[in-house]
Structures are given as structure tokens and as C-alpha cells.
Design a protein around this motif. Structure first.
Motif, PDB file in Angstrom:
ATOM      1  N   ALA A  57      -0.457   8.987  17.171  1.00  0.00           N
ATOM      2  CA  ALA A  57      -0.310  10.347  16.644  1.00  0.00           C
ATOM      3  C   ALA A  57       1.164  10.752  16.597  1.00  0.00           C
ATOM      4  O   ALA A  57       1.623  11.350  15.606  1.00  0.00           O
ATOM      5  N   GLU A  58       1.920  10.417  17.638  1.00  0.00           N
ATOM      6  CA  GLU A  58       3.348  10.734  17.658  1.00  0.00           C
ATOM      7  C   GLU A  58       4.096   9.977  16.570  1.00  0.00           C
ATOM      8  O   GLU A  58       4.973  10.520  15.899  1.00  0.00           O
ATOM      9  N   TRP A  59       3.759   8.700  16.375  1.00  0.00           N
ATOM     10  CA  TRP A  59       4.420   7.875  15.357  1.00  0.00           C
ATOM     11  C   TRP A  59       4.129   8.404  13.960  1.00  0.00           C
ATOM     12  O   TRP A  59       5.017   8.489  13.126  1.00  0.00           O
ATOM     13  N   ILE A  60       2.890   8.782  13.702  1.00  0.00           N
ATOM     14  CA  ILE A  60       2.515   9.312  12.388  1.00  0.00           C
ATOM     15  C   ILE A  60       3.254  10.618  12.111  1.00  0.00           C
ATOM     16  O   ILE A  60       3.755  10.834  10.999  1.00  0.00           O
ATOM     17  N   GLU A  61       3.367  11.479  13.114  1.00  0.00           N
ATOM     18  CA  GLU A  61       4.097  12.738  12.937  1.00  0.00           C
ATOM     19  C   GLU A  61       5.561  12.443  12.605  1.00  0.00           C
ATOM     20  O   GLU A  61       6.118  13.020  11.688  1.00  0.00           O
ATOM     21  N   TRP A  62       6.178  11.528  13.336  1.00  0.00           N
ATOM     22  CA  TRP A  62       7.572  11.149  13.061  1.00  0.00           C
ATOM     23  C   TRP A  62       7.692  10.531  11.675  1.00  0.00           C
ATOM     24  O   TRP A  62       8.573  10.892  10.897  1.00  0.00           O
ATOM     25  N   PHE A  63       6.799   9.611  11.334  1.00  0.00           N
ATOM     26  CA  PHE A  63       6.860   8.882  10.071  1.00  0.00           C
ATOM     27  C   PHE A  63       6.759   9.822   8.873  1.00  0.00           C
ATOM     28  O   PHE A  63       7.460   9.654   7.883  1.00  0.00           O
ATOM     29  N   ASN A  64       5.903  10.813   8.957  1.00  0.00           N
ATOM     30  CA  ASN A  64       5.688  11.728   7.837  1.00  0.00           C
ATOM     31  C   ASN A  64       6.640  12.915   7.807  1.00  0.00           C
ATOM     32  O   ASN A  64       6.983  13.402   6.730  1.00  0.00           O
ATOM     33  N   ASN A  65       7.054  13.417   8.972  1.00  0.00           N
ATOM     34  CA  ASN A  65       7.764  14.696   9.020  1.00  0.00           C
ATOM     35  C   ASN A  65       9.207  14.642   9.488  1.00  0.00           C
ATOM     36  O   ASN A  65       9.923  15.629   9.341  1.00  0.00           O
ATOM     37  N   ASP A  74      17.076  10.655   1.282  1.00  0.00           N
ATOM     38  CA  ASP A  74      17.319  10.879   2.713  1.00  0.00           C
ATOM     39  C   ASP A  74      16.675  12.160   3.241  1.00  0.00           C
ATOM     40  O   ASP A  74      17.276  12.917   3.998  1.00  0.00           O
ATOM     41  N   ILE A  75      15.444  12.395   2.808  1.00  0.00           N
ATOM     42  CA  ILE A  75      14.652  13.508   3.321  1.00  0.00           C
ATOM     43  C   ILE A  75      13.322  12.951   3.828  1.00  0.00           C
ATOM     44  O   ILE A  75      12.912  11.862   3.431  1.00  0.00           O
ATOM     45  N   PRO A  76      12.636  13.666   4.696  1.00  0.00           N
ATOM     46  CA  PRO A  76      11.328  13.196   5.179  1.00  0.00           C
ATOM     47  C   PRO A  76      10.289  13.198   4.056  1.00  0.00           C
ATOM     48  O   PRO A  76      10.355  14.031   3.132  1.00  0.00           O
ATOM     49  N   PRO A  77       9.320  12.292   4.118  1.00  0.00           N
ATOM     50  CA  PRO A  77       8.273  12.247   3.092  1.00  0.00           C
ATOM     51  C   PRO A  77       7.534  13.574   2.911  1.00  0.00           C
ATOM     52  O   PRO A  77       7.204  13.947   1.787  1.00  0.00           O
ATOM     53  N   SER A  78       7.273  14.304   3.983  1.00  0.00           N
ATOM     54  CA  SER A  78       6.553  15.575   3.851  1.00  0.00           C
ATOM     55  C   SER A  78       7.359  16.585   3.038  1.00  0.00           C
ATOM     56  O   SER A  78       6.799  17.358   2.255  1.00  0.00           O
ATOM     57  N   GLU A  79       8.672  16.580   3.219  1.00  0.00           N
ATOM     58  CA  GLU A  79       9.529  17.482   2.453  1.00  0.00           C
ATOM     59  C   GLU A  79       9.549  17.076   0.979  1.00  0.00           C
ATOM     60  O   GLU A  79       9.475  17.925   0.086  1.00  0.00           O
ATOM     61  N   HIS A  80       9.621  15.788   0.714  1.00  0.00           N
ATOM     62  CA  HIS A  80       9.601  15.289  -0.668  1.00  0.00           C
ATOM     63  C   HIS A  80       8.286  15.664  -1.354  1.00  0.00           C
ATOM     64  O   HIS A  80       8.278  16.091  -2.511  1.00  0.00           O
ATOM     65  N   GLU A  81       7.187  15.521  -0.637  1.00  0.00           N
ATOM     66  CA  GLU A  81       5.882  15.874  -1.199  1.00  0.00           C
ATOM     67  C   GLU A  81       5.800  17.369  -1.509  1.00  0.00           C
ATOM     68  O   GLU A  81       5.298  17.772  -2.564  1.00  0.00           O
ATOM     69  N   ALA A  82       6.306  18.202  -0.610  1.00  0.00           N
ATOM     70  CA  ALA A  82       6.287  19.651  -0.838  1.00  0.00           C
ATOM     71  C   ALA A  82       7.121  20.021  -2.064  1.00  0.00           C
ATOM     72  O   ALA A  82       6.711  20.858  -2.875  1.00  0.00           O
ATOM     73  N   ILE A  83       8.273  19.379  -2.221  1.00  0.00           N
ATOM     74  CA  ILE A  83       9.123  19.628  -3.399  1.00  0.00           C
ATOM     75  C   ILE A  83       8.393  19.198  -4.662  1.00  0.00           C
ATOM     76  O   ILE A  83       8.392  19.916  -5.668  1.00  0.00           O
ATOM     77  N   GLN A  87       7.219  21.725  -7.772  1.00  0.00           N
ATOM     78  CA  GLN A  87       7.698  21.542  -9.140  1.00  0.00           C
ATOM     79  C   GLN A  87       6.559  21.334 -10.133  1.00  0.00           C
ATOM     80  O   GLN A  87       6.669  21.717 -11.283  1.00  0.00           O
ATOM     81  N   HIS A  88       5.467  20.731  -9.693  1.00  0.00           N
ATOM     82  CA  HIS A  88       4.384  20.375 -10.605  1.00  0.00           C
ATOM     83  C   HIS A  88       3.162  21.284 -10.519  1.00  0.00           C
ATOM     84  O   HIS A  88       2.398  21.378 -11.467  1.00  0.00           O
ATOM     85  N   GLN A  89       2.978  21.933  -9.398  1.00  0.00           N
ATOM     86  CA  GLN A  89       1.842  22.833  -9.225  1.00  0.00           C
ATOM     87  C   GLN A  89       2.303  24.030  -8.399  1.00  0.00           C
ATOM     88  O   GLN A  89       1.911  24.184  -7.245  1.00  0.00           O
ATOM     89  N   PRO A  90       3.167  24.883  -8.939  1.00  0.00           N
ATOM     90  CA  PRO A  90       3.762  25.963  -8.157  1.00  0.00           C
ATOM     91  C   PRO A  90       2.765  26.857  -7.431  1.00  0.00           C
ATOM     92  O   PRO A  90       3.044  27.330  -6.344  1.00  0.00           O
ATOM     93  N   ASP A  91       1.585  27.069  -7.988  1.00  0.00           N
ATOM     94  CA  ASP A  91       0.610  27.948  -7.352  1.00  0.00           C
ATOM     95  C   ASP A  91      -0.153  27.265  -6.224  1.00  0.00           C
ATOM     96  O   ASP A  91      -0.878  27.917  -5.487  1.00  0.00           O
ATOM     97  N   GLN A  92       0.037  25.930  -6.030  1.00  0.00           N
ATOM     98  CA  GLN A  92      -0.680  25.212  -4.994  1.00  0.00           C
ATOM     99  C   GLN A  92       0.272  24.454  -4.071  1.00  0.00           C
ATOM    100  O   GLN A  92      -0.099  23.472  -3.464  1.00  0.00           O
ATOM    101  N   ALA A  93       1.515  24.883  -3.951  1.00  0.00           N
ATOM    102  CA  ALA A  93       2.505  24.165  -3.158  1.00  0.00           C
ATOM    103  C   ALA A  93       2.187  24.244  -1.666  1.00  0.00           C
ATOM    104  O   ALA A  93       1.994  25.322  -1.129  1.00  0.00           O
ATOM    105  N   PRO A  94       2.092  23.067  -0.989  1.00  0.00           N
ATOM    106  CA  PRO A  94       1.870  23.086   0.458  1.00  0.00           C
ATOM    107  C   PRO A  94       3.150  23.469   1.194  1.00  0.00           C
ATOM    108  O   PRO A  94       4.242  23.271   0.711  1.00  0.00           O
ATOM    109  N   ALA A  95       2.984  24.029   2.353  1.00  0.00           N
ATOM    110  CA  ALA A  95       4.143  24.428   3.166  1.00  0.00           C
ATOM    111  C   ALA A  95       4.736  23.204   3.859  1.00  0.00           C
ATOM    112  O   ALA A  95       4.005  22.312   4.265  1.00  0.00           O
ATOM    113  N   VAL A  96       6.041  23.170   3.996  1.00  0.00           N
ATOM    114  CA  VAL A  96       6.714  22.104   4.732  1.00  0.00           C
ATOM    115  C   VAL A  96       6.661  22.433   6.206  1.00  0.00           C
ATOM    116  O   VAL A  96       6.996  23.538   6.624  1.00  0.00           O
TER     117      VAL A  96
END
Length: 98
Positions: A57-65, A74-83, A87-96
Motif C-alpha cells: 500500500a505504501e509503495w503504490i501510494e508513492w508510485f502513483n502520487n 518530472d511530475i507524479p502520475p496522479s498529477e499528470h492524470e489530473a491535468i 484538459q479533456h473533460q473539464p467538468d469531470q476533473a479528479p482532484a490531485v
């Protein structure tokens, strides 16, 4: 099923077997290899299943966030996904989350 649908939408097909079947997908095999190399083999021997579950669980949190990924600026995958979703679905953007 949701994971398979997400892979198909991303243009990733199965390497063998039925289309969208990620069980034998090279992407998944690569991810499992990273997990084993970076966590399981490096921090073992393990005393209990509970220790492995907590470390996973700790590794997955580090790996994704927290992990900085060079292929995505050079950004975390979760931040890239939120961006991406912003950009593609502004009304459904998940929070970082960090």
C-alpha cells in the motif's frame, strides 16, 4: 472489466488472447516486475503477509502520487492524470491528492 475498458480506451490491446485481456499484457508484466524489484526483493525477507500488504500500500501510494516520472515532465502520475482530465473533460476533473 473497468480496467480492461480503460486499457482499450487508451489504445492498449492484449499481447496474446482476446482483445482487451490485460492478464497477459506486457504492460502489466512490466509493472509487476517493478513491484518485485523495487519492493519485494529489496526490502525482504518478509515476516508476515500483513507486512507485505502494508508495504505494498505504501509503495503504490508513492508510485502513483510522489514518484517523479521523466516521460511526463518530472511530475507524479496522479498529477499528470489530473491535468489530462482537466484538459479533456473539464467538468469531470479528479482532484490531485498528495
Amino acid at each position: 472489466m473497468r480496467f480492461t475498458t480503460h486499457l482499450i480506451a487508451a489504445g492498449i490491446d492484449a499481447s496474446i488472447g482476446t482483445v482487451g485481456d490485460a492478464l497477459d499484457n506486457a504492460l502489466m508484466e512490466s509493472q509487476i516486475g517493478l513491484y518485485k524489484t523495487e519492493l519485494i526483493k529489496l526490502r525482504g525477507p518478509w515476516r508476515s503477509l500483513a507486512d507485505i500488504e502494508l508495504a505494498t500500500a505504501e509503495w503504490i501510494e508513492w508510485f502513483n502520487n510522489q514518484r517523479l516520472h521523466t516521460a511526463i515532465g518530472d511530475i507524479p502520475p496522479s498529477e499528470h492524470e489530473a491535468i489530462h482530465y482537466a484538459q479533456h473533460q473539464p467538468d469531470q476533473a479528479p482532484a490531485v491528492t498528495s
